[in-house]
Design a protein around this motif. Structure first.
Motif, PDB file in Angstrom:
ATOM      1  N   ASN A 102       0.807  -1.220   0.000  1.00 57.09           N
ATOM      2  CA  ASN A 102       0.000   0.000   0.000  1.00 57.09           C
ATOM      3  C   ASN A 102       0.839   1.267   0.000  1.00 57.09           C
ATOM      4  OD1 ASN A 102      -2.619   1.190   0.001  1.00 57.09           O
ATOM      5  ND2 ASN A 102      -2.380   1.698   2.159  1.00 57.09           N
ATOM      6  N   GLY A 103       2.134   1.137  -0.224  1.00 58.87           N
ATOM      7  CA  GLY A 103       2.993   2.310  -0.171  1.00 58.87           C
ATOM      8  C   GLY A 103       3.172   2.819   1.250  1.00 58.87           C
ATOM      9  N   VAL A 104       3.831   3.960   1.380  1.00 56.72           N
ATOM     10  CA  VAL A 104       4.110   4.556   2.695  1.00 56.72           C
ATOM     11  C   VAL A 104       3.688   6.016   2.671  1.00 56.72           C
ATOM     12  CG1 VAL A 104       5.960   5.250   4.279  1.00 56.72           C
ATOM     13  CG2 VAL A 104       5.987   2.968   3.258  1.00 56.72           C
ATOM     14  N   ASN A 105       3.055   6.441   3.743  1.00 54.16           N
ATOM     15  CA  ASN A 105       2.625   7.830   3.890  1.00 54.16           C
ATOM     16  C   ASN A 105       3.852   8.711   4.133  1.00 54.16           C
ATOM     17  OD1 ASN A 105       1.611  10.322   4.661  1.00 54.16           O
ATOM     18  ND2 ASN A 105      -0.021   9.460   5.925  1.00 54.16           N
ATOM     19  N   LEU A 106       4.337   9.340   3.075  1.00 51.28           N
ATOM     20  CA  LEU A 106       5.564  10.131   3.179  1.00 51.28           C
ATOM     21  C   LEU A 106       5.316  11.551   3.667  1.00 51.28           C
ATOM     22  CD1 LEU A 106       7.425   8.887  -0.016  1.00 51.28           C
ATOM     23  CD2 LEU A 106       7.753   8.169   2.357  1.00 51.28           C
ATOM     24  N   GLU A 107       4.063  11.876   3.954  1.00 50.90           N
ATOM     25  CA  GLU A 107       3.787  13.121   4.661  1.00 50.90           C
ATOM     26  C   GLU A 107       3.971  12.915   6.160  1.00 50.90           C
ATOM     27  OE1 GLU A 107      -0.036  14.606   3.590  1.00 50.90           O
ATOM     28  OE2 GLU A 107       0.484  14.845   1.463  1.00 50.90           O
ATOM     29  N   ARG A 108       3.605  11.734   6.614  1.00 42.67           N
ATOM     30  CA  ARG A 108       3.805  11.394   8.027  1.00 42.67           C
ATOM     31  C   ARG A 108       5.269  11.079   8.308  1.00 42.67           C
ATOM     32  NH1 ARG A 108       0.000   6.916   9.707  1.00 42.67           N
ATOM     33  NH2 ARG A 108      -1.346   8.617  10.404  1.00 42.67           N
ATOM     34  N   PHE A 109       5.870  10.263   7.416  1.00 42.25           N
ATOM     35  CA  PHE A 109       7.270   9.867   7.606  1.00 42.25           C
ATOM     36  C   PHE A 109       8.161  10.796   6.792  1.00 42.25           C
ATOM     37  CE2 PHE A 109       4.950   6.122   8.920  1.00 42.25           C
ATOM     38  CZ  PHE A 109       5.626   5.759  10.081  1.00 42.25           C
ATOM     39  N   SER A 110       8.395  11.945   7.366  1.00 43.98           N
ATOM     40  CA  SER A 110       9.219  12.983   6.753  1.00 43.98           C
ATOM     41  C   SER A 110       9.952  13.725   7.861  1.00 43.98           C
ATOM     42  CB  SER A 110       8.329  13.959   5.972  1.00 43.98           C
ATOM     43  OG  SER A 110       9.026  15.140   5.661  1.00 43.98           O
ATOM     44  N   PRO A 111      11.207  14.103   7.638  1.00 39.27           N
ATOM     45  CA  PRO A 111      11.953  14.829   8.678  1.00 39.27           C
ATOM     46  C   PRO A 111      11.261  16.126   9.110  1.00 39.27           C
ATOM     47  CG  PRO A 111      13.423  14.109   6.921  1.00 39.27           C
ATOM     48  CD  PRO A 111      12.026  13.861   6.431  1.00 39.27           C
ATOM     49  N   THR A 112      10.538  16.741   8.193  1.00 35.47           N
ATOM     50  CA  THR A 112       9.877  18.012   8.514  1.00 35.47           C
ATOM     51  C   THR A 112       8.538  17.817   9.215  1.00 35.47           C
ATOM     52  OG1 THR A 112       8.858  18.074   6.311  1.00 35.47           O
ATOM     53  CG2 THR A 112      10.992  19.166   6.567  1.00 35.47           C
ATOM     54  N   ALA A 113       8.076  16.550   9.331  1.00 35.87           N
ATOM     55  CA  ALA A 113       6.777  16.298   9.967  1.00 35.87           C
ATOM     56  C   ALA A 113       6.864  16.343  11.492  1.00 35.87           C
ATOM     57  CB  ALA A 113       6.238  14.946   9.519  1.00 35.87           C
ATOM     58  N   VAL A 114       8.089  16.294  12.023  1.00 32.10           N
ATOM     59  CA  VAL A 114       8.287  16.316  13.480  1.00 32.10           C
ATOM     60  C   VAL A 114       9.010  17.609  13.857  1.00 32.10           C
ATOM     61  CG1 VAL A 114       9.296  15.120  15.467  1.00 32.10           C
ATOM     62  CG2 VAL A 114       8.456  13.796  13.495  1.00 32.10           C
ATOM     63  N   LYS A 115       8.407  18.359  14.757  1.00 28.76           N
ATOM     64  CA  LYS A 115       8.999  19.622  15.184  1.00 28.76           C
ATOM     65  C   LYS A 115      10.292  19.376  15.958  1.00 28.76           C
ATOM     66  CE  LYS A 115       4.530  21.985  15.477  1.00 28.76           C
ATOM     67  NZ  LYS A 115       3.553  22.636  16.369  1.00 28.76           N
ATOM     68  N   VAL A 116      11.251  20.262  15.790  1.00 23.69           N
ATOM     69  CA  VAL A 116      12.544  20.149  16.458  1.00 23.69           C
ATOM     70  C   VAL A 116      12.363  20.116  17.971  1.00 23.69           C
ATOM     71  CG1 VAL A 116      14.762  21.280  16.866  1.00 23.69           C
ATOM     72  CG2 VAL A 116      13.773  21.263  14.559  1.00 23.69           C
ATOM     73  N   ALA A 117      11.463  20.929  18.475  1.00 30.60           N
ATOM     74  CA  ALA A 117      11.221  20.991  19.927  1.00 30.60           C
ATOM     75  C   ALA A 117      10.658  19.668  20.444  1.00 30.60           C
ATOM     76  CB  ALA A 117      10.261  22.136  20.247  1.00 30.60           C
ATOM     77  N   GLU A 118       9.794  19.045  19.645  1.00 26.43           N
ATOM     78  CA  GLU A 118       9.225  17.745  20.029  1.00 26.43           C
ATOM     79  C   GLU A 118      10.316  16.699  20.136  1.00 26.43           C
ATOM     80  OE1 GLU A 118       4.879  16.596  18.590  1.00 26.43           O
ATOM     81  OE2 GLU A 118       6.089  17.370  16.937  1.00 26.43           O
ATOM     82  N   ALA A 119      11.199  16.673  19.149  1.00 25.74           N
ATOM     83  CA  ALA A 119      12.289  15.701  19.142  1.00 25.74           C
ATOM     84  C   ALA A 119      13.239  15.940  20.309  1.00 25.74           C
ATOM     85  CB  ALA A 119      13.045  15.779  17.817  1.00 25.74           C
ATOM     86  N   ALA A 120      13.540  17.192  20.574  1.00 23.98           N
ATOM     87  CA  ALA A 120      14.443  17.530  21.680  1.00 23.98           C
ATOM     88  C   ALA A 120      13.852  17.094  23.016  1.00 23.98           C
ATOM     89  CB  ALA A 120      14.718  19.029  21.678  1.00 23.98           C
ATOM     90  N   LYS A 121      12.557  17.289  23.174  1.00 24.83           N
ATOM     91  CA  LYS A 121      11.882  16.894  24.413  1.00 24.83           C
ATOM     92  C   LYS A 121      11.927  15.383  24.597  1.00 24.83           C
ATOM     93  CE  LYS A 121       7.460  17.314  26.849  1.00 24.83           C
ATOM     94  NZ  LYS A 121       6.060  17.835  26.769  1.00 24.83           N
ATOM     95  N   LEU A 122      11.685  14.649  23.511  1.00 30.04           N
ATOM     96  CA  LEU A 122      11.693  13.193  23.570  1.00 30.04           C
ATOM     97  C   LEU A 122      13.100  12.666  23.853  1.00 30.04           C
ATOM     98  CD1 LEU A 122       9.474  11.051  23.206  1.00 30.04           C
ATOM     99  CD2 LEU A 122      10.180  10.831  20.819  1.00 30.04           C
ATOM    100  N   LYS A 123      14.087  13.287  23.244  1.00 32.92           N
ATOM    101  CA  LYS A 123      15.482  12.879  23.457  1.00 32.92           C
ATOM    102  C   LYS A 123      15.885  13.108  24.919  1.00 32.92           C
ATOM    103  CE  LYS A 123      18.540  13.234  20.181  1.00 32.92           C
ATOM    104  NZ  LYS A 123      19.569  13.658  19.191  1.00 32.92           N
TER     105      LYS A 123
END
Length: 310
Positions: A102-123
């Protein structure tokens, strides 16, 4: 029950996938003479079996394929294996694009789909700042190579204390020969296991990984590799059916021997030490993932439904 349903609705097309329902549904469709019967082959389980079990599973696959007009294989290597094993004829088996169901949702799986602040918080939440993080997403089973993955990472950590491992997924206990490997992963100070996560969270976890590793022993098609490629991650996979189609070896990732902790460790070490190669593989992955837009697969389905039966 399926015969009754097909007769009552006078079905023009039946489209089935997964082994059990496909076997039953296509037999029912054959006896009710449904005009177009399509089987989506998502994998051939007998490939990883031996003896009587292998023989039985292979016979069942042959019956399923014989009752179908068309067999849609979700990867090129899966199609090649099925033809080689005489499960289906070449003219009956087809592939859409580069593969996947079925392919892959490349809007969801994209580096720009996750905010930098969100990633920093998770890290920060998992104490991964300043560490190199290998990541895994999938069911924790033998077929996903968790035993060799643990061995490879544990050995590598003895040399490089800066590395970490982030695992997303839950154990499927019936599919783990040595359950103690799960406890070892839980107890290892450099391994973080976060369990099952909703699909909306997976890109966020991938965003904080430096390298993606799934040493699967076999797939129909490795969708998760495409998701990781869409996130711009360098990938380590295995040179087996369904995986070699999802990772372009040497272009966006490295394929190693299955069930081989030593070759897996060597690949992990290579990407840990070689930043330039990681960057190149990750950038290439962004291009590679474009081959798997869902629309490509959907248009392939339309053609599959419309083209004449051979």
């Amino acid at each position: 029950a399926l015969v009754h349903i097909f007769r009552r609705h006078r079905s023009d097309i039946i489209y089935l996938c997964t082994p059990k329902i496909s076997l039953l549904g296509l037999i029912a469709g054959f006896f009710t003479r449904v005009p177009l019967r399509i089987y989506t082959c998502r994998g051939l389980r007998f490939e990883r079996e031996s003896g009587n079990i292998r023989a039985l599973l292979k016979i069942l696959e042959k019956v399923t394929a014989a009752c179908a007009h068309k067999v849609f294989c979700i990867s090129s290597s899966l199609r090649d294996f099925g033809i080689r094993e005489k499960v289906f004829r070449p003219e009956k088996a087809t592939l859409i694009g580069h593969g996947s169901s079925n392919g892959v949702n490349l809007e969801r799986f994209s580096p720009t789909a996750v905010k930098v602040a969100e990633a920093a918080k998770l890290k920060a939440q998992y104490g991964l700042e300043g560490h190199f993080t290998f990541g895994f997403v999938g069911r924790l089973t033998d077929i996903k190579g968790i035993s060799e993955l643990y061995k490879a990472f544990a050995a590598l950590h003895e040399q490089y204390h800066n590395i970490r491992f982030l695992g997303i997924g839950r154990p499927i206990w019936d599919h783990i020969k040595d359950p103690s490997v799960i406890q070892k992963m839980e107890d290892h100070p450099a391994i973080i296991m976060v369990g099952f996560q909703p699909i909306t969270m997976v890109p966020k976890y991938m965003k904080i990984m430096d390298c993606f590793v799934v040493p699967s022993r076999g797939e129909g098609f490795g969708n998760v590799y495409i998701e990781a490629a869409g996130m711009g991650l360098p990938i380590i996979g295995t040179d087996v059916t369904g995986c070699r189609d999802a990772v372009s070896n040497g272009y966006n990732g490295i394929l190693v021997k299955p069930k081989d902790a030593d070759s897996l460790k060597a690949a992990m070490e290579e990407l840990y030490l070689n930043k330039e190669k990681r960057i190149t593989l990750g950038e290439n992955g962004l291009e590679w993932s474009k081959n798997f837009h869902p629309e490509i697969i959907w248009m392939g389905y339309v053609k599959l439904f419309e083209e004449p039966i051979k």
